[in-house]
Design a protein around this motif. Structure first.
Motif, PDB file in Angstrom:
ATOM      1  N   THR A 182      83.567  95.490  56.331  1.00  0.00           N
ATOM      2  CA  THR A 182      84.735  94.904  55.675  1.00  0.00           C
ATOM      3  C   THR A 182      85.507  94.073  56.678  1.00  0.00           C
ATOM      4  O   THR A 182      85.805  94.526  57.784  1.00  0.00           O
ATOM      5  N   LEU A 183      85.799  92.851  56.280  1.00  0.00           N
ATOM      6  CA  LEU A 183      86.664  91.959  57.049  1.00  0.00           C
ATOM      7  C   LEU A 183      87.946  91.814  56.240  1.00  0.00           C
ATOM      8  O   LEU A 183      87.896  91.645  55.019  1.00  0.00           O
ATOM      9  N   THR A 184      89.086  91.866  56.917  1.00  0.00           N
ATOM     10  CA  THR A 184      90.365  91.774  56.223  1.00  0.00           C
ATOM     11  C   THR A 184      91.121  90.553  56.712  1.00  0.00           C
ATOM     12  O   THR A 184      91.299  90.366  57.917  1.00  0.00           O
ATOM     13  N   ASP A 185      91.536  89.721  55.763  1.00  0.00           N
ATOM     14  CA  ASP A 185      92.305  88.513  56.072  1.00  0.00           C
ATOM     15  C   ASP A 185      93.759  88.744  55.661  1.00  0.00           C
ATOM     16  O   ASP A 185      94.054  88.958  54.489  1.00  0.00           O
ATOM     17  N   GLY A 224      97.362  85.108  54.603  1.00  0.00           N
ATOM     18  CA  GLY A 224      98.107  84.614  53.445  1.00  0.00           C
ATOM     19  C   GLY A 224      99.156  85.577  52.946  1.00  0.00           C
ATOM     20  O   GLY A 224      99.645  85.438  51.837  1.00  0.00           O
ATOM     21  N   GLY A 225      99.521  86.567  53.732  1.00  0.00           N
ATOM     22  CA  GLY A 225     100.509  87.555  53.290  1.00  0.00           C
ATOM     23  C   GLY A 225      99.830  88.833  52.870  1.00  0.00           C
ATOM     24  O   GLY A 225      99.528  89.689  53.691  1.00  0.00           O
ATOM     25  N   ALA A 226      99.550  88.965  51.565  1.00  0.00           N
ATOM     26  CA  ALA A 226      98.863  90.161  51.061  1.00  0.00           C
ATOM     27  C   ALA A 226      97.424  90.162  51.574  1.00  0.00           C
ATOM     28  O   ALA A 226      96.743  89.143  51.521  1.00  0.00           O
ATOM     29  N   PRO A 227      96.958  91.301  52.078  1.00  0.00           N
ATOM     30  CA  PRO A 227      95.598  91.349  52.610  1.00  0.00           C
ATOM     31  C   PRO A 227      94.537  91.085  51.546  1.00  0.00           C
ATOM     32  O   PRO A 227      94.661  91.543  50.408  1.00  0.00           O
ATOM     33  N   PRO A 232      91.744  91.378  46.706  1.00  0.00           N
ATOM     34  CA  PRO A 232      92.903  92.064  47.288  1.00  0.00           C
ATOM     35  C   PRO A 232      92.754  93.579  47.128  1.00  0.00           C
ATOM     36  O   PRO A 232      91.868  94.065  46.425  1.00  0.00           O
ATOM     37  N   ASP A 233      93.675  94.321  47.763  1.00  0.00           N
ATOM     38  CA  ASP A 233      93.628  95.787  47.779  1.00  0.00           C
ATOM     39  C   ASP A 233      93.450  96.425  46.408  1.00  0.00           C
ATOM     40  O   ASP A 233      92.725  97.403  46.272  1.00  0.00           O
ATOM     41  N   ARG A 234      94.091  95.896  45.389  1.00  0.00           N
ATOM     42  CA  ARG A 234      94.092  96.579  44.088  1.00  0.00           C
ATOM     43  C   ARG A 234      92.696  96.675  43.465  1.00  0.00           C
ATOM     44  O   ARG A 234      92.485  97.453  42.541  1.00  0.00           O
ATOM     45  N   TYR A 235      91.745  95.906  43.960  1.00  0.00           N
ATOM     46  CA  TYR A 235      90.378  95.947  43.436  1.00  0.00           C
ATOM     47  C   TYR A 235      89.451  96.836  44.260  1.00  0.00           C
ATOM     48  O   TYR A 235      88.269  96.945  43.951  1.00  0.00           O
TER      49      TYR A 235
END
Length: 189
Positions: A74-77, A80-83, A105-108
Motif C-alpha cells: 500500500t502506498l499512501t498519498d 491532496g489533504g485526505a489520504p 480514500p480511507d472510507r473504501y
C-alpha cells in the motif's frame, strides 16, 4: 472476483475492473504472468518505486487471499489533504500471478479488502454461463428474409444491423445459398 454492488464494471480479455459510483475509487484485476511466489513481483515493485520516486510503502506484507498466498503493498498519498491509498495485491493461483490494484480514500478500505478476498476459482455453473458472440457465415434459403434467417440461425443482430454488415437491404428477399454474416452467441472456450 466480486466487485462492490452499484460499481460500474468493465470486463475485457486483459482485465476486469470496477469504478465507484462517485468515481472516487477503482479496482482492477489482471494477469501478471507465470509464478508461484507473489512476494517476488511485490518486492520488485517496492524497490522500483523507492528507486524511481523515493517512496516507501505504508504497508508491505504477505497475506492470504482466499485459498491462495498473496502479497499486499500500500502506498499512501497525502498531498491532496485526505489520504488516498493505492493498494497493490499480487496473488499466486494455479501457477499464475494475478495483480489487483485498488485506488481509494480511507472510507473504501473495507470494501476493497472484501473485493480482494472474493478472488476465487469459477464454479462449474459460472464457467458454463460464460458466453461470447462470434461472427459466422450462413447460407440463406430460397426466398428467406433477414428476419426469418435470423430466427432460424439464432442471429444476435437485429435485421437492420445484419443488412448493414452484409451490404444488403433489410427488406431483401434472399436467394438460395446467399452467404450472410451473422452474430451467434456460444459458450466461451
Amino acid at each position: 472476483i466480486q466487485f462492490p454492488p452499484k460499481w460500474k464494471t468493465v470486463n475485457t480479455r486483459r482485465l476486469v475492473g470496477a469504478v465507484a459510483p462517485d468515481e472516487d475509487a477503482l479496482a482492477f484485476l489482471g494477469l501478471r504472468g507465470k509464478g508461484t511466489d507473489p512476494s517476488q513481483p511485490a518486492q520488485a515493485f517496492v524497490q522500483a518505486v523507492q528507486r524511481e520516486f523515493g517512496i516507501k510503502p505504508s504497508r508491505s506484507e504477505r497475506v492470504q487471499i482466499g485459498q491462495w498466498p498473496g502479497h499486499v503493498v500500500t502506498l499512501t498519498d497525502t498531498s491532496g489533504g485526505a489520504p488516498v491509498h493505492m493498494h497493490f495485491v499480487w496473488v499466486a493461483a494455479r501457477g499464475l500471478i494475478y495483480q489487483l490494484v485498488g485506488v481509494a480514500p480511507d472510507r473504501y478500505r473495507e470494501i476493497l479488502r472484501q473485493a480482494a478476498q472474493s478472488f476465487r476459482p469459477l464454479t462449474s455453473a459460472e464457467r458454463a454461463a460464460i458466453t461470447e458472440t462470434r461472427l459466422r457465415v450462413v447460407a440463406a434459403r430460397e426466398g428467406e428474409t433477414l428476419t426469418q434467417l435470423s430466427r432460424r440461425t439464432q442471429n444476435q443482430w437485429k435485421p437492420e444491423t445484419t443488412a448493414v454488415v452484409n451490404g444488403i437491404q433489410s427488406s431483401a428477399t434472399l436467394r438460395q445459398g446467399h452467404l450472410v454474416k451473422i452474430a451467434v452467441k456460444q459458450s466461451y472456450r
